[in-house]
Design a protein around this motif. Structure first.
Motif, PDB file in Angstrom:
ATOM      1  N   UNK A   1      22.656   2.523  15.791  1.00 39.44           N
ATOM      2  CA  UNK A   1      24.111   2.473  15.744  1.00 39.44           C
ATOM      3  C   UNK A   1      24.576   2.654  14.303  1.00 39.44           C
ATOM      4  N   UNK A   2      25.500   3.554  14.088  1.00 39.76           N
ATOM      5  CA  UNK A   2      25.954   3.844  12.730  1.00 39.76           C
ATOM      6  C   UNK A   2      26.919   2.779  12.232  1.00 39.76           C
ATOM      7  N   UNK A   3      26.835   2.538  10.938  1.00 33.76           N
ATOM      8  CA  UNK A   3      27.851   1.762  10.242  1.00 33.76           C
ATOM      9  C   UNK A   3      28.700   2.738   9.436  1.00 33.76           C
ATOM     10  N   UNK A   4      29.870   2.278   8.982  1.00 34.06           N
ATOM     11  CA  UNK A   4      30.760   3.117   8.189  1.00 34.06           C
ATOM     12  C   UNK A   4      31.160   2.368   6.927  1.00 34.06           C
ATOM     13  N   UNK A   5      31.182   3.084   5.810  1.00 30.85           N
ATOM     14  CA  UNK A   5      31.640   2.511   4.552  1.00 30.85           C
ATOM     15  C   UNK A   5      32.718   3.426   3.974  1.00 30.85           C
ATOM     16  N   UNK A   6      33.742   2.834   3.377  1.00 30.24           N
ATOM     17  CA  UNK A   6      34.842   3.595   2.773  1.00 30.24           C
ATOM     18  C   UNK A   6      34.948   3.243   1.297  1.00 30.24           C
ATOM     19  N   UNK A   7      35.363   4.223   0.503  1.00 31.10           N
ATOM     20  CA  UNK A   7      35.451   4.033  -0.945  1.00 31.10           C
ATOM     21  C   UNK A   7      36.403   5.071  -1.519  1.00 31.10           C
ATOM     22  N   UNK A   8      36.977   4.814  -2.693  1.00 31.75           N
ATOM     23  CA  UNK A   8      37.906   5.774  -3.292  1.00 31.75           C
ATOM     24  C   UNK A   8      37.173   6.887  -4.031  1.00 31.75           C
ATOM     25  N   UNK A   9      37.722   8.092  -3.947  1.00 34.24           N
ATOM     26  CA  UNK A   9      37.232   9.251  -4.705  1.00 34.24           C
ATOM     27  C   UNK A   9      38.433   9.899  -5.373  1.00 34.24           C
ATOM     28  N   UNK A  10      38.293  10.225  -6.644  1.00 39.63           N
ATOM     29  CA  UNK A  10      39.404  10.818  -7.384  1.00 39.63           C
ATOM     30  C   UNK A  10      39.658  12.259  -6.942  1.00 39.63           C
ATOM     31  N   UNK A  11      40.925  12.633  -6.909  1.00 42.13           N
ATOM     32  CA  UNK A  11      41.331  14.007  -6.647  1.00 42.13           C
ATOM     33  C   UNK A  11      42.451  14.368  -7.609  1.00 42.13           C
ATOM     34  N   UNK A  12      42.880  15.624  -7.577  1.00 40.18           N
ATOM     35  CA  UNK A  12      43.971  16.060  -8.455  1.00 40.18           C
ATOM     36  C   UNK A  12      45.291  15.394  -8.098  1.00 40.18           C
ATOM     37  N   UNK A  13      45.343  14.793  -6.903  1.00 41.09           N
ATOM     38  CA  UNK A  13      46.553  14.112  -6.441  1.00 41.09           C
ATOM     39  C   UNK A  13      46.380  12.598  -6.443  1.00 41.09           C
ATOM     40  N   UNK A  14      45.385  12.113  -7.181  1.00 40.25           N
ATOM     41  CA  UNK A  14      45.136  10.678  -7.216  1.00 40.25           C
ATOM     42  C   UNK A  14      43.983  10.286  -6.309  1.00 40.25           C
ATOM     43  N   UNK A  15      43.656   9.004  -6.246  1.00 38.96           N
ATOM     44  CA  UNK A  15      42.518   8.555  -5.434  1.00 38.96           C
ATOM     45  C   UNK A  15      42.731   8.832  -3.943  1.00 38.96           C
ATOM     46  N   UNK A  16      41.648   9.244  -3.277  1.00 35.98           N
ATOM     47  CA  UNK A  16      41.641   9.424  -1.837  1.00 35.98           C
ATOM     48  C   UNK A  16      40.496   8.582  -1.272  1.00 35.98           C
ATOM     49  N   UNK A  17      40.694   8.058  -0.078  1.00 39.74           N
ATOM     50  CA  UNK A  17      39.662   7.232   0.548  1.00 39.74           C
ATOM     51  C   UNK A  17      38.741   8.094   1.397  1.00 39.74           C
ATOM     52  N   UNK A  18      37.450   8.036   1.100  1.00 33.91           N
ATOM     53  CA  UNK A  18      36.423   8.756   1.849  1.00 33.91           C
ATOM     54  C   UNK A  18      35.625   7.748   2.663  1.00 33.91           C
ATOM     55  N   UNK A  19      35.329   8.089   3.900  1.00 36.48           N
ATOM     56  CA  UNK A  19      34.508   7.246   4.765  1.00 36.48           C
ATOM     57  C   UNK A  19      33.269   8.020   5.199  1.00 36.48           C
ATOM     58  N   UNK A  20      32.121   7.369   5.161  1.00 38.10           N
ATOM     59  CA  UNK A  20      30.867   7.997   5.577  1.00 38.10           C
ATOM     60  C   UNK A  20      30.135   7.080   6.545  1.00 38.10           C
ATOM     61  N   UNK A  21      29.552   7.688   7.579  1.00 36.91           N
ATOM     62  CA  UNK A  21      28.718   6.962   8.536  1.00 36.91           C
ATOM     63  C   UNK A  21      27.268   6.996   8.061  1.00 36.91           C
ATOM     64  N   UNK A  22      26.558   5.911   8.297  1.00 40.35           N
ATOM     65  CA  UNK A  22      25.165   5.836   7.864  1.00 40.35           C
ATOM     66  C   UNK A  22      24.410   4.843   8.731  1.00 40.35           C
ATOM     67  N   UNK A  23      23.080   4.959   8.707  1.00 39.37           N
ATOM     68  CA  UNK A  23      22.210   3.936   9.272  1.00 39.37           C
ATOM     69  C   UNK A  23      21.263   3.477   8.170  1.00 39.37           C
TER      70      UNK A  23
END
Length: 276
Positions: A1-23
């Motif tokens: 079963x996958x878990x998900x983690x979210x974190x901020x990533x910088x862009x030209x328009x300011x921080x964006x939240x990226x989420x990735x699934x992992x085991x």
């Protein structure tokens, strides 16, 4: 079963939240596993239990693939975005400089993580980026044909094909030298992963400009190529060795482009030897 983690990533328009699934399984030094374009983290399933006997294994769905959502607006599917995002993933999971193994696109990302000193060793299985222009066009046209086939086939037909060795070969022989070894359930899942990959087109577009030209000094690096790779031909391994002269170049006899399924014991040994 996958878990998900979210974190901020910088862009030209300011921080964006990226989420990735992992085991995550196992114990020991951390080992990050990265799949290829159109695939998902389950590409590593044939070897993950072996690796987990010695490593804390984190298998990730790359942005826009598998169970990971697409990147938010303002973020491109290029190396300058995805590599820092993977670094931020490690920070979010409290992993300091893991070992990394990647296949195809994942191999290219693994080498870039090594070049940025974000990891402690790199195993790159048939990494992208060491092609001639003709080889790149061939690989991309093959990937596009695979994607189109996955999108056109009705799901009941995919399921029916997956139940026979010939059907599994029809669906996956471009990436596996021994497609009959893949389970019916895995073939259905990865065909649907290719069909539904939200990041496929943008990742492929970003890859048109990719050519890996830099060394990765000061780290253990292994380049491994299947002798029956039909997508990124194994002669590209010799080219890669010239670019990264300190790397160990390993042949994977009888293996295709995604060798984890073709010879799990050999691939696991190559990854663990590098991480030691």
């Amino acid at each position: 079963m996958a878990e998900t983690v979210s974190f901020p990533v910088e862009s030209s328009h300011g921080p964006r939240t990226v989420s990735l699934a992992y085991t995550r399984v196992g114990a020991g030094e951390p080992l990050l596993l990265l799949h290829g374009i159109g695939h998902h983290r389950q590409a590593w399933d044939p070897v993950i239990d072996i690796l987990a006997t010695e490593r804390d294994v984190i298998a990730v769905d790359l942005p826009g693939f598998g169970e990971s959502p697409a990147l938010p607006d303002g973020l491109a599917y290029d190396l300058s975005t995805v590599v820092p995002a993977l670094g931020s993933l490690c920070t979010a999971l409290e992993i300091e400089r893991p070992h990394v193994a990647g296949n195809s696109l994942g191999g290219l990302l693994a080498l870039e993580l090594g070049r940025e000193r974000l990891v402690r060793s790199v195993t790159a299985l048939a990494p992208a980026g060491f092609w001639t222009e003709a080889e790149r066009r061939y690989a991309f046209s093959t990937l596009l044909a695979m994607r189109q086939g996955a999108r056109l086939l009705p799901v009941p037909l995919i399921e029916r094909l997956s139940r026979t060795v010939a059907g599994r070969a029809a669906l996956t022989s471009t990436i596996y030298a021994r497609p009959g070894r893949r389970s019916a359930e895995a073939v259905v899942a990865e065909t649907l992963a290719l069909r539904n990959a939200k990041g496929f087109a943008q990742t492929l577009t970003a890859g048109r400009q990719v050519l890996f030209k830099d060394d990765v000094p000061g780290l253990p690096v292994t380049l491994a190529w299947g002798t029956r790779d039909r997508l990124l031909l194994h002669r590209q391994g010799v080219r890669a060795k010239r670019v990264i002269p300190g790397a160990r170049l390993v042949r994977l006899p009888g293996c295709g482009h995604v060798p984890m399924n073709d010879d799990p014991a050999l691939v696991a040994r190559v990854v663990l030897d590098t991480s030691r």
